[in-house]
Enzyme design. Structure first.
Site, PDB file in Angstrom:
ATOM      1  N   GLY A 188       0.850  -1.233   0.191  1.00  0.00           N
ATOM      2  CA  GLY A 188       0.152  -0.046   0.026  1.00  0.00           C
ATOM      3  C   GLY A 188       0.816   1.201   0.172  1.00  0.00           C
ATOM      4  O   GLY A 188       1.761   1.305   0.793  1.00  0.00           O
ATOM      5  N   GLY A 195       1.817  -8.364  -6.004  1.00  0.00           N
ATOM      6  CA  GLY A 195       3.252  -8.449  -6.731  1.00  0.00           C
ATOM      7  C   GLY A 195       4.430  -9.489  -6.201  1.00  0.00           C
ATOM      8  O   GLY A 195       5.288  -9.277  -6.614  1.00  0.00           O
ATOM      9  N   ASP A 251       0.558   2.297   9.084  1.00  0.00           N
ATOM     10  CA  ASP A 251       0.445   1.298  10.296  1.00  0.00           C
ATOM     11  C   ASP A 251       1.346   1.484  11.640  1.00  0.00           C
ATOM     12  O   ASP A 251       1.117   1.251  12.532  1.00  0.00           O
ATOM     13  CB  ASP A 251       0.161  -0.155   9.832  1.00  0.00           C
ATOM     14  N   GLY A 268      -4.984   0.525  10.138  1.00  0.00           N
ATOM     15  CA  GLY A 268      -3.949   0.232  11.064  1.00  0.00           C
ATOM     16  C   GLY A 268      -3.502  -1.319  10.987  1.00  0.00           C
ATOM     17  O   GLY A 268      -2.676  -1.841  11.931  1.00  0.00           O
ATOM     18  N   GLU A 285      -9.293  -0.404  12.541  1.00  0.00           N
ATOM     19  CA  GLU A 285     -10.120  -1.429  11.637  1.00  0.00           C
ATOM     20  C   GLU A 285      -9.851  -2.835  12.225  1.00  0.00           C
ATOM     21  O   GLU A 285     -10.961  -3.774  11.986  1.00  0.00           O
ATOM     22  CB  GLU A 285      -9.463  -1.351  10.368  1.00  0.00           C
ATOM     23  N   HIS A 328      -8.752   5.034   2.959  1.00  0.00           N
ATOM     24  CA  HIS A 328      -7.624   5.221   2.178  1.00  0.00           C
ATOM     25  C   HIS A 328      -7.272   6.818   2.099  1.00  0.00           C
ATOM     26  O   HIS A 328      -6.260   7.189   1.750  1.00  0.00           O
ATOM     27  CB  HIS A 328      -7.922   4.774   0.739  1.00  0.00           C
ATOM     28  N   LEU A 329      -8.129   7.590   2.663  1.00  0.00           N
ATOM     29  CA  LEU A 329      -7.994   8.970   3.022  1.00  0.00           C
ATOM     30  C   LEU A 329      -6.796   9.276   3.768  1.00  0.00           C
ATOM     31  O   LEU A 329      -5.674  10.071   3.721  1.00  0.00           O
ATOM     32  CB  LEU A 329      -8.958   9.693   3.704  1.00  0.00           C
TER      33      LEU A 329
HETATM   34  O1  F6P Z   1      -0.859  -1.505   5.547  1.00  0.00           O
HETATM   35  C1  F6P Z   1      -1.391  -0.368   4.894  1.00  0.00           C
HETATM   36  C2  F6P Z   1      -3.135  -0.218   4.977  1.00  0.00           C
HETATM   37  O2  F6P Z   1      -3.327   1.001   4.458  1.00  0.00           O
HETATM   38  C3  F6P Z   1      -3.627  -1.123   5.986  1.00  0.00           C
HETATM   39  O3  F6P Z   1      -4.002   0.043   6.871  1.00  0.00           O
HETATM   40  C4  F6P Z   1      -5.010  -1.380   5.609  1.00  0.00           C
HETATM   41  O4  F6P Z   1      -5.538  -2.395   6.380  1.00  0.00           O
HETATM   42  C5  F6P Z   1      -4.520  -1.942   3.964  1.00  0.00           C
HETATM   43  O5  F6P Z   1      -3.263  -1.384   3.793  1.00  0.00           O
HETATM   44  C6  F6P Z   1      -5.703  -1.606   3.227  1.00  0.00           C
HETATM   45  O6  F6P Z   1      -4.976  -2.324   1.929  1.00  0.00           O
HETATM   46  P1  F6P Z   1      -5.625  -1.968   0.537  1.00  0.00           P
HETATM   47  O7  F6P Z   1      -4.739  -1.173  -0.372  1.00  0.00           O
HETATM   48  O8  F6P Z   1      -5.356  -3.396  -0.282  1.00  0.00           O
HETATM   49  O9  F6P Z   1      -6.984  -1.571   0.349  1.00  0.00           O
END
Ligand code: F6P
Length: 365
Positions: A14, A83, A148, A191, A243, A289-290
């Site tokens: 991410g 990946g 996180d 997180g 979460e 994602h914000l």
């Molecule tokens: O590890 C970073 C993170 O944003 C986590 O906090 C979250 O659970 C996960 O990635 C979400 O991933 P994705 O990009 O697959 O939605």
């Protein structure tokens, strides 16, 4: 050990604010040593599947290419969390997804691109991949990224401070509307299995209830806190939940798409449960994602520059199979093996937990 002439940078997993700042720091530090620098597109895809990319999967990084990118969120290289070269998802002709070990393809691609070393920016998944890549004889050094803050061995990861600041601001903004409508507002933050964002932003943002994966919660305690506030004339309550938070004896909540499970939905589950227990209206906000977007904070930018420059110094000193780690007042290098064994979770005896309790914050227990 042969001298380095050309390195590759990869960003995996991410995205997190600060990736571009690290790319700039690595590039400038490497150019200073006379090395050439190439960015690998979308994790390792750029070297594994060069033909998929119009530019051959590699972006030449020079001073011009990294000018003015430090403040930008995302990554100019692109990233992927599907990946893993050792467990790569390949679609067969029947549309079925198979997982394959493409590590030979990866090593061939790195050699083909004449990259003498790799700087890998990522979280625990990327560091585990880097650890395996190192075992194949590739010189590689990791840089700890994730909002996180759950990577072991480093006091902080870049990206966390920005997510923490944004979540704190969001909680601040929720106070006015919660108070105006005498509501319970639940804010769910990312997180994964660690409560760093929820705890830090919850305490700094003065949430009344903070729920983290490290402390399974009792919904009765949460409801009691809401009613106690109502009785005291404070007719609104802010709940900040990670979460990955879960009720005592219960499980974390996931959403599934294409066989991939992601945490998410605990905020609304708590809301549902509370609606039958408290008199206030209950609303949920998911920051999601914000938290990963926008400009890195000054602290994250500086950390990114420090990590990027340290990665290049490490490679120059002959280091490989290590991750740069923050160890104030300096940075150090720890074996990749060490930081991939476990994740870093909130320690229950830390002073931030004690602070929360002293300030009357309900932690759900
Ligand atoms: O590890 C970073 C993170 O944003 C986590 O906090 C979250 O659970 C996960 O990635 C979400 O991933 P994705 O990009 O697959 O939605």
């Amino acid at each position: 050990m042969s001298k380095i002439k050309r390195i590759g940078i990869t960003t995996g997993g991410g995205d997190a604010p600060g990736l571009n700042a690290v790319i700039r720091a690595v590039t400038k530090s490497a150019i200073k040593r006379g090395w050439e620098v190439f960015g690998i597109r979308n994790g390792f895809d750029g070297v594994m599947y060069p033909d998929k990319f119009p530019d051959g999967g590699l972006i030449k990084l020079d001073s011009d290419a990294v000018r003015g990118i430090s403040h930008m969120g995302g990554t100019i290289l692109g990233t992927t969390n599907r990946g893993n070269p050792f467990n790569y998802q390949v679609k067969g002709p029947d549309g079925k997804v198979e997982k394959k070990n493409l590590s030979d393809q990866l090593v061939d691609g790195i050699k083909e691109a004449k990259l003498d070393a790799i700087v890998s920016l990522g979280g625990d998944g990327s560091m585990a991949i880097a650890n395996e890549v190192a075992k194949l004889g590739i010189r590689i050094i990791g840089v700890p990224k994730t909002i996180d803050n759950d990577l072991a061995g480093t006091v902080a990861t870049f990206g966390f401070d920005t997510a923490f600041a944004f979540a704190t601001d969001a909680i601040g903004r929720l106070h006015s509307t919660a108070s105006a409508h005498q509501r319970v507002m639940i804010v769910e933050v990312m997180g994964r299995y660690a409560g760093w964002i929820a705890l830090y932003a919850g305490v700094a943002g003065t949430a009344d209830v903070v729920l983290i994966p490290e402390i399974p919660f009792d919904i009765e305690k949460v409801a009691a806190k809401v009613e106690e506030r109502n009785r005291n004339g404070r007719n609104f309550t802010i709940i900040c939940t990670a979460e990955g938070a879960m009720p005592i004896g219960g499980e974390a909540i996931y959403k599934e798409q294409g066989g991939i499970k992601n945490l998410g939905g605990i905020g609304e589950a708590i809301a549902e449960d509370l609606r039958g227990r408290v008199s206030n209206q209950v609303r949920t906000v998911v920051l999601g994602h914000l938290l990963r977007g926008g400009m890195p904070t000054a602290r994250d930018r500086l950390l990114s520059f420090r990590f990027g420059a340290a990665a290049v110094r490490g490679l120059e000193a002959g280091k490989s199979s290590v991750m740069v780690a923050l160890d104030p007042p300096t940075v150090k290098y720890i074996p990749l093996e060490e930081c991939t064994k476990r994740i870093k979770v909130v320690q229950l005896d830390c002073d931030t937990i004690a602070t929360a309790r002293d300030l009357g914050t309900c932690l759900g227990d």
